[in-house]
Design a protein around this motif. Sequence first.
Motif, PDB file in Angstrom:
ATOM      1  N   LEU A   1       0.323  34.352  15.010  1.00 14.08           N
ATOM      2  CA  LEU A   1       1.588  35.088  14.956  1.00 14.08           C
ATOM      3  C   LEU A   1       2.312  34.848  13.635  1.00 14.08           C
ATOM      4  N   GLY A   2       2.141  33.662  13.078  1.00 15.92           N
ATOM      5  CA  GLY A   2       2.741  33.371  11.782  1.00 15.92           C
ATOM      6  C   GLY A   2       2.193  34.277  10.681  1.00 15.92           C
ATOM      7  N   VAL A   3       0.876  34.509  10.690  1.00 23.17           N
ATOM      8  CA  VAL A   3       0.274  35.429   9.720  1.00 23.17           C
ATOM      9  C   VAL A   3       0.818  36.834   9.947  1.00 23.17           C
ATOM     10  N   PHE A   4       0.916  37.232  11.208  1.00 20.87           N
ATOM     11  CA  PHE A   4       1.453  38.551  11.552  1.00 20.87           C
ATOM     12  C   PHE A   4       2.858  38.735  10.976  1.00 20.87           C
ATOM     13  N   LEU A   5       3.716  37.743  11.145  1.00 20.74           N
ATOM     14  CA  LEU A   5       5.093  37.833  10.663  1.00 20.74           C
ATOM     15  C   LEU A   5       5.164  37.836   9.136  1.00 20.74           C
ATOM     16  N   ALA A   6       4.352  37.007   8.503  1.00 18.22           N
ATOM     17  CA  ALA A   6       4.338  36.969   7.036  1.00 18.22           C
ATOM     18  C   ALA A   6       3.868  38.306   6.472  1.00 18.22           C
ATOM     19  N   TYR A   7       2.841  38.868   7.069  1.00 20.25           N
ATOM     20  CA  TYR A   7       2.327  40.163   6.615  1.00 20.25           C
ATOM     21  C   TYR A   7       3.373  41.255   6.826  1.00 20.25           C
ATOM     22  N   SER A   8       4.060  41.187   7.945  1.00 22.47           N
ATOM     23  CA  SER A   8       5.093  42.174   8.259  1.00 22.47           C
ATOM     24  C   SER A   8       6.201  42.171   7.204  1.00 22.47           C
ATOM     25  N   ALA A   9       6.587  40.983   6.746  1.00 21.72           N
ATOM     26  CA  ALA A   9       7.620  40.888   5.704  1.00 21.72           C
ATOM     27  C   ALA A   9       7.122  41.486   4.398  1.00 21.72           C
ATOM     28  N   PHE A  10       5.890  41.178   4.027  1.00 25.44           N
ATOM     29  CA  PHE A  10       5.322  41.718   2.788  1.00 25.44           C
ATOM     30  C   PHE A  10       5.220  43.238   2.867  1.00 25.44           C
ATOM     31  N   GLU A  11       4.773  43.731   4.005  1.00 25.98           N
ATOM     32  CA  GLU A  11       4.645  45.174   4.208  1.00 25.98           C
ATOM     33  C   GLU A  11       6.008  45.861   4.118  1.00 25.98           C
TER      34      GLU A  11
END
Length: 198
Positions: free
Chosen positions: A64-74
């Motif tokens: 979920l941490g990767v998901f959230l980090a990617y979401s911010a970058f996106e």
Amino acid sequence: MTYPDGWKEFCYWRKMNPDAPLPDGVNLSELYRFAARYRLSYSYQGINLQDYPEQSVEAYGCLLGVFLAYSAFEQLYKAVGLTQIRGKHIVEEWSIEDKSIAEELRKRYKVIDFLHDKVSADQLKQRIMEFQLGNNHNILVLATAIRHLVAHGVMTVHGGNVNSKTTIAFCSMLKECVDNKTQHCFENYVLNSIVVRR
């Protein structure tokens, strides 16, 4: 600080220059949404589950941490759009080329095999294969795959006979790299070159 470095400076600049136009392509409301997502990702400390082994809980939390980090970058990409800085667009930053990290991630090939098997988009599948073969070192491809599989409920911590410890190490490296890339792009496409320090 839970916001990107320089966010406070950006907000102060906006307050002091409320009528200053932003460059074409920069969407202020999307930029504020980016800051909120970045803050959520940065503040995230994992999840709390009952009746799960501790290492499985940590592994799910890392996914979920990767998901959230990617979401911010996106979201930063959406906010800045095709704003051009020194002849480059942020779309050209849509990669994280890091040979040493890529080689570390390839050692955990079972995770990459699982990602390749489970993603449905042919183009993403091909990019994962190219990464596996060492034809590029774009680790953002793996973060993209995790984002899609987490969002669609396919990703599990033991998929492809991967143990939790491997998932934790894999995702921790990815998240740090995505966070660093996000900060780099915020500084270059918003703070330094666009708005605050022209």
